[in-house]
Design a protein around this motif. Structure first.
Motif, PDB file in Angstrom:
ATOM      1  N   VAL A  48      -6.575   4.792  -0.597  1.00  0.00           N
ATOM      2  CA  VAL A  48      -5.114   4.701  -0.589  1.00  0.00           C
ATOM      3  C   VAL A  48      -4.516   5.916  -1.274  1.00  0.00           C
ATOM      4  O   VAL A  48      -3.550   6.529  -0.789  1.00  0.00           O
ATOM      5  CB  VAL A  48      -4.640   3.403  -1.281  1.00  0.00           C
ATOM      6  CG1 VAL A  48      -3.117   3.412  -1.463  1.00  0.00           C
ATOM      7  CG2 VAL A  48      -5.072   2.177  -0.491  1.00  0.00           C
ATOM      8  N   ARG A  49      -5.075   6.283  -2.403  1.00  0.00           N
ATOM      9  CA  ARG A  49      -4.553   7.397  -3.201  1.00  0.00           C
ATOM     10  C   ARG A  49      -4.617   8.724  -2.455  1.00  0.00           C
ATOM     11  O   ARG A  49      -3.712   9.553  -2.554  1.00  0.00           O
ATOM     12  CB  ARG A  49      -5.360   7.478  -4.497  1.00  0.00           C
ATOM     13  CG  ARG A  49      -4.910   8.540  -5.477  1.00  0.00           C
ATOM     14  CD  ARG A  49      -5.569   8.322  -6.834  1.00  0.00           C
ATOM     15  NE  ARG A  49      -7.012   8.278  -6.730  1.00  0.00           N
ATOM     16  CZ  ARG A  49      -7.801   9.357  -6.823  1.00  0.00           C
ATOM     17  NH1 ARG A  49      -7.266  10.560  -7.022  1.00  0.00           N
ATOM     18  NH2 ARG A  49      -9.115   9.244  -6.735  1.00  0.00           N
ATOM     19  N   SER A  50      -5.642   8.929  -1.659  1.00  0.00           N
ATOM     20  CA  SER A  50      -5.848  10.228  -1.013  1.00  0.00           C
ATOM     21  C   SER A  50      -5.334  10.292   0.423  1.00  0.00           C
ATOM     22  O   SER A  50      -5.277  11.363   1.020  1.00  0.00           O
ATOM     23  CB  SER A  50      -7.340  10.575  -1.012  1.00  0.00           C
ATOM     24  OG  SER A  50      -8.088   9.589  -0.308  1.00  0.00           O
ATOM     25  N   MET A  71       0.820  -1.208   0.000  1.00  0.00           N
ATOM     26  CA  MET A  71       0.000   0.000   0.000  1.00  0.00           C
ATOM     27  C   MET A  71       0.858   1.264   0.000  1.00  0.00           C
ATOM     28  O   MET A  71       0.533   2.248  -0.675  1.00  0.00           O
ATOM     29  CB  MET A  71      -0.940  -0.012   1.212  1.00  0.00           C
ATOM     30  CG  MET A  71      -2.045  -1.060   1.108  1.00  0.00           C
ATOM     31  SD  MET A  71      -3.040  -1.198   2.615  1.00  0.00           S
ATOM     32  CE  MET A  71      -3.748   0.445   2.703  1.00  0.00           C
ATOM     33  N   ILE A  72       1.976   1.237   0.743  1.00  0.00           N
ATOM     34  CA  ILE A  72       2.868   2.405   0.759  1.00  0.00           C
ATOM     35  C   ILE A  72       3.470   2.631  -0.627  1.00  0.00           C
ATOM     36  O   ILE A  72       3.537   3.767  -1.111  1.00  0.00           O
ATOM     37  CB  ILE A  72       3.986   2.197   1.805  1.00  0.00           C
ATOM     38  CG1 ILE A  72       3.398   2.246   3.220  1.00  0.00           C
ATOM     39  CG2 ILE A  72       5.078   3.261   1.660  1.00  0.00           C
ATOM     40  CD1 ILE A  72       4.380   1.860   4.307  1.00  0.00           C
ATOM     41  N   LYS A  75       0.873   4.012  -2.918  1.00  0.00           N
ATOM     42  CA  LYS A  75       0.663   5.427  -2.620  1.00  0.00           C
ATOM     43  C   LYS A  75       1.743   6.278  -3.273  1.00  0.00           C
ATOM     44  O   LYS A  75       1.452   7.359  -3.826  1.00  0.00           O
ATOM     45  CB  LYS A  75       0.667   5.612  -1.098  1.00  0.00           C
ATOM     46  CG  LYS A  75       0.744   7.058  -0.617  1.00  0.00           C
ATOM     47  CD  LYS A  75      -0.501   7.837  -0.998  1.00  0.00           C
ATOM     48  CE  LYS A  75      -0.398   9.252  -0.460  1.00  0.00           C
ATOM     49  NZ  LYS A  75      -1.529  10.098  -0.923  1.00  0.00           N
ATOM     50  N   LYS A  76       3.000   5.836  -3.227  1.00  0.00           N
ATOM     51  CA  LYS A  76       4.087   6.591  -3.850  1.00  0.00           C
ATOM     52  C   LYS A  76       3.894   6.709  -5.362  1.00  0.00           C
ATOM     53  O   LYS A  76       4.189   7.745  -5.953  1.00  0.00           O
ATOM     54  CB  LYS A  76       5.431   5.922  -3.552  1.00  0.00           C
ATOM     55  CG  LYS A  76       5.805   5.864  -2.084  1.00  0.00           C
ATOM     56  CD  LYS A  76       5.938   7.242  -1.461  1.00  0.00           C
ATOM     57  CE  LYS A  76       7.094   8.006  -2.011  1.00  0.00           C
ATOM     58  NZ  LYS A  76       7.252   9.332  -1.352  1.00  0.00           N
ATOM     59  N   LEU A  83      -2.505   6.119   6.021  1.00  0.00           N
ATOM     60  CA  LEU A  83      -2.421   4.962   5.131  1.00  0.00           C
ATOM     61  C   LEU A  83      -2.112   3.692   5.914  1.00  0.00           C
ATOM     62  O   LEU A  83      -2.704   2.639   5.667  1.00  0.00           O
ATOM     63  CB  LEU A  83      -1.330   5.199   4.078  1.00  0.00           C
ATOM     64  CG  LEU A  83      -1.122   4.080   3.056  1.00  0.00           C
ATOM     65  CD1 LEU A  83      -2.325   3.971   2.140  1.00  0.00           C
ATOM     66  CD2 LEU A  83       0.143   4.334   2.248  1.00  0.00           C
ATOM     67  N   LEU A  90       0.486   9.362   4.792  1.00  0.00           N
ATOM     68  CA  LEU A  90       1.201   8.136   5.139  1.00  0.00           C
ATOM     69  C   LEU A  90       0.726   7.553   6.462  1.00  0.00           C
ATOM     70  O   LEU A  90       0.455   6.359   6.568  1.00  0.00           O
ATOM     71  CB  LEU A  90       2.705   8.391   5.197  1.00  0.00           C
ATOM     72  CG  LEU A  90       3.551   7.162   5.561  1.00  0.00           C
ATOM     73  CD1 LEU A  90       3.392   6.072   4.527  1.00  0.00           C
ATOM     74  CD2 LEU A  90       5.017   7.557   5.724  1.00  0.00           C
ATOM     75  N   PHE A  93       0.999   6.717  -6.912  1.00  0.00           N
ATOM     76  CA  PHE A  93      -0.086   7.680  -7.097  1.00  0.00           C
ATOM     77  C   PHE A  93       0.398   9.111  -6.883  1.00  0.00           C
ATOM     78  O   PHE A  93      -0.109  10.043  -7.518  1.00  0.00           O
ATOM     79  CB  PHE A  93      -1.255   7.380  -6.158  1.00  0.00           C
ATOM     80  CG  PHE A  93      -2.191   6.323  -6.674  1.00  0.00           C
ATOM     81  CD1 PHE A  93      -2.782   6.450  -7.924  1.00  0.00           C
ATOM     82  CD2 PHE A  93      -2.489   5.203  -5.917  1.00  0.00           C
ATOM     83  CE1 PHE A  93      -3.648   5.489  -8.411  1.00  0.00           C
ATOM     84  CE2 PHE A  93      -3.349   4.226  -6.390  1.00  0.00           C
ATOM     85  CZ  PHE A  93      -3.927   4.367  -7.637  1.00  0.00           C
ATOM     86  N   ASN A  94       1.348   9.296  -5.982  1.00  0.00           N
ATOM     87  CA  ASN A  94       1.871  10.645  -5.750  1.00  0.00           C
ATOM     88  C   ASN A  94       2.551  11.202  -6.996  1.00  0.00           C
ATOM     89  O   ASN A  94       2.550  12.412  -7.230  1.00  0.00           O
ATOM     90  CB  ASN A  94       2.872  10.635  -4.591  1.00  0.00           C
ATOM     91  CG  ASN A  94       2.198  10.525  -3.235  1.00  0.00           C
ATOM     92  OD1 ASN A  94       0.976  10.658  -3.121  1.00  0.00           O
ATOM     93  ND2 ASN A  94       2.981  10.287  -2.196  1.00  0.00           N
TER      94      ASN A  94
END
Length: 539
Positions: A189-191, A157-158, A161-162, A197, A194, A164-165
């Motif tokens: 997850v996208r929004s 998930m982390i 997320k990166k 998250l 950390l 998506f950033n």
């Protein structure tokens, strides 16, 4: 003038006029006065604290600009992703190395630095994950890998997320079947930040596990656990496949750094749970790293762990040794001869040089800031780790900020402050293996034993020392069936550097065994020798 410019100059004693840092430092000491200790950026013994301080002061961390590690450290192998695990004793420079690698890769990769004990350990405490039925038998407990898939999910998930950033949703996501079926979850997850998250990850794990546990009254604990793990693995496989597709499509480059993987003796039950969490984190990192290599995507997960933790029965009984050997490197400064070429002296010299200027020579460092210090004595009073050297000069700076060279009395005062702070660090290092009551009992015993050892020169045999330590061990062990045996407990105290041994060899030469000097074990037929700093702290 830049913030560091002032520190890069020094003064003439008579005129007190500023000189360019280009002026050679071979001028007579009667003419040149070197900067006071208050003008030197010593840094902090803890690299993560140093990092936070650098943010506050808006300066680059000292360990980045004056990075120095073991001469044989395979830095290029880490930067290329061939190695990604650093292990070693507390204070050997694991965090500084991770932070430096992050700084280098930050130019080409999207990076994230996670402190394990804050991000994972505390979040897992807030939930009931550790209370899911586990087999109570010790041998079965060692074989359970429930945390493996949980940690995998958090890391996936982390990384997602990166990505998506750096890359927003696009048509590829809209047409992806996983996104279509899990849109709400992926959007969260996208929004998410950390911290949120990680909370979201544990919430989703709890939901998956709950959905797999049907009627607990009709199933055995082992079946419930197996169903939970299978459900979590299936969901993770789908999430990981979606992540890989997105990584390929965007050609994203990600580097995650997981630091301070540890466990703590908060209770007898949590000791086992934390050890399992550390074990499975290492296994999850290895498994994910192999998968990313197989898929041809540039994602690295770097980690640091204290070497002592790998000795825990729950961890050492798993397939960890192979993992550590294949992907890791041990930081140890103990194998170098005690002389002026010792790399730790050059490590601290680089920090002084950063503040004073390029013309500052190693000889100047020794003749001014190490004046009156016997190198062999200095090394004996430390544990041959970067943190020790930084702590010593930080204590000197705190006590005598307006001086550059210290006399013998002042050095003795610095050593006493250093000893007190070093002992506090030893207690922190011992906390994963000893509860608070046993640490307090150890201090109480040392207050009696150490002064007597100093005043009467009393020599303790291994048998006598074992008798002194046995009640401490009994307090630490309590009713914990998975705890170390007594010999292993003493080995851990030896590894922490509390004591060593000495005996005469066949040539009548005194042989001293200490862990920080590279001796993996001690002589049980020798006499016990307390570390000089332990003597200083209690004497």
């Amino acid at each position: 003038m830049e913030p560091n410019e002032k520190a890069k100059t020094w003064r003439r004693r008579r005129k007190h006029s500023r000189l360019s840092s280009k002026v050679p430092l071979n001028t007579s000491m009667s003419v040149i006065q070197f900067p006071r200790l208050s003008d030197i950026r010593i840094g902090q013994p803890d690299a993560n604290v140093e990092y936070i301080n650098s943010i506050r002061s808006r300066e680059r961390p000292i360990y980045i600009d004056s990075f120095f590690t073991l001469p044989q450290f395979p830095l290029e192998d880490f930067i290329s992703g061939q190695n990604f695990l650093i292990y070693g004793q507390k204070g050997t420079g694991k965090t500084a190395a991770l932070r430096y690698i992050q700084d280098v890769l930050g130019k080409t990769h999207s990076t994230e630095f996670i402190i394990f004990k804050r991000a994972f350990l505390e979040e897992s405490d807030l939930l009931d994950i550790t209370k899911i039925p586990l087999a109570v038998d010790e041998e079965e407990l060692k074989g359970i890998r429930h945390y493996h898939h949980a940690i995998k999910r958090i890391l996936i998930m982390i990384i997602l997320k990166k990505v998506f950033n750096s890359f927003a949703l696009d048509g590829g996501d809209q047409s992806d079947s996983f996104y279509a079926e899990n849109r709400t979850f992926v959007d969260r997850v996208r929004s998410a930040a950390l911290g949120d998250l990680i909370q979201l990850g544990f919430d989703s794990i709890k939901t998956i596990i709950d959905s797999a546990q049907v009627d607990i009254g009709k199933l055995t604990g082992e079946t419930v656990l197996a169903n939970s793990a299978k459900a979590l693995k299936r969901n993770n496989d789908d999430l990981l496949s979606y992540l890989v597709r997105r990584l390929r499509r965007k050609e994203a480059k990600i580097a995650i750094f997981v630091d301070e993987i540890h466990f703590a003796y908060r209770s007898e039950e949590s000791l086992q749970q934390d050890a399992m969490l550390v074990r499975d984190c290492l296994l999850a990192i290895h498994a994910l790293s192999d998968r990313f290599v197989e898929e041809g995507v540039d994602v690295r997960i770097y980690a640091a762990v204290r070497a002592e933790y790998l000795e825990h029965p729950i961890i050492s009984s798993a397939d960890i040794n192979h993992t550590v050997e294949s992907i890791g490197y041990q930081l140890s400064w103990s194998n170098f001869p005690v002389n002026l070429e010792h790399p730790l002296l050059h490590l601290i010299y680089q920090r002084f040089k950063l503040s004073i200027g390029e013309a500052f020579r190693f000889g100047d460092f020794l003749s001014v800031y190490m004046r009156g210090v016997d190198i062999d004595e200095f090394m004996n009073r430390t544990w041959s780790k970067p943190r020790d050297f930084i702590r010593f000069f930080k204590c000197a700076k705190d006590l005598y900020p307006n001086l550059s060279a210290l006399n013998r009395s002042q050095l003795n005062t610095v050593w006493r402050r250093y000893a007190q702070e070093a002992w506090n660090e030893i207690k922190s290092s011992a906390s994963p293996f000893m509860n608070g009551s046993s640490i307090a009992a150890l201090e109480s015993v040392f207050r009696d034993v150490v002064p007597n050892a100093i005043s009467s020169r009393h020599k303790h045999s291994y048998e006598e020392f074992s008798g002194i330590m046995r009640p401490i061990y009994d307090i630490a062990r309590g009713n914990n069936k998975a705890f170390y045996d007594f010999d292993h407990f003493l080995d851990l105290l030896y590894i922490l550097g509390i004591f060593g041994t000495r005996k005469q060899d066949e040539n009548q030469l005194m042989v001293i065994q200490s862990y920080h000097r590279g001796n993996r074990s001690y002589q049980r037929d020798g006499e016990i020798v307390f570390h000089p700093t332990v003597l200083k702290a209690f004497g």
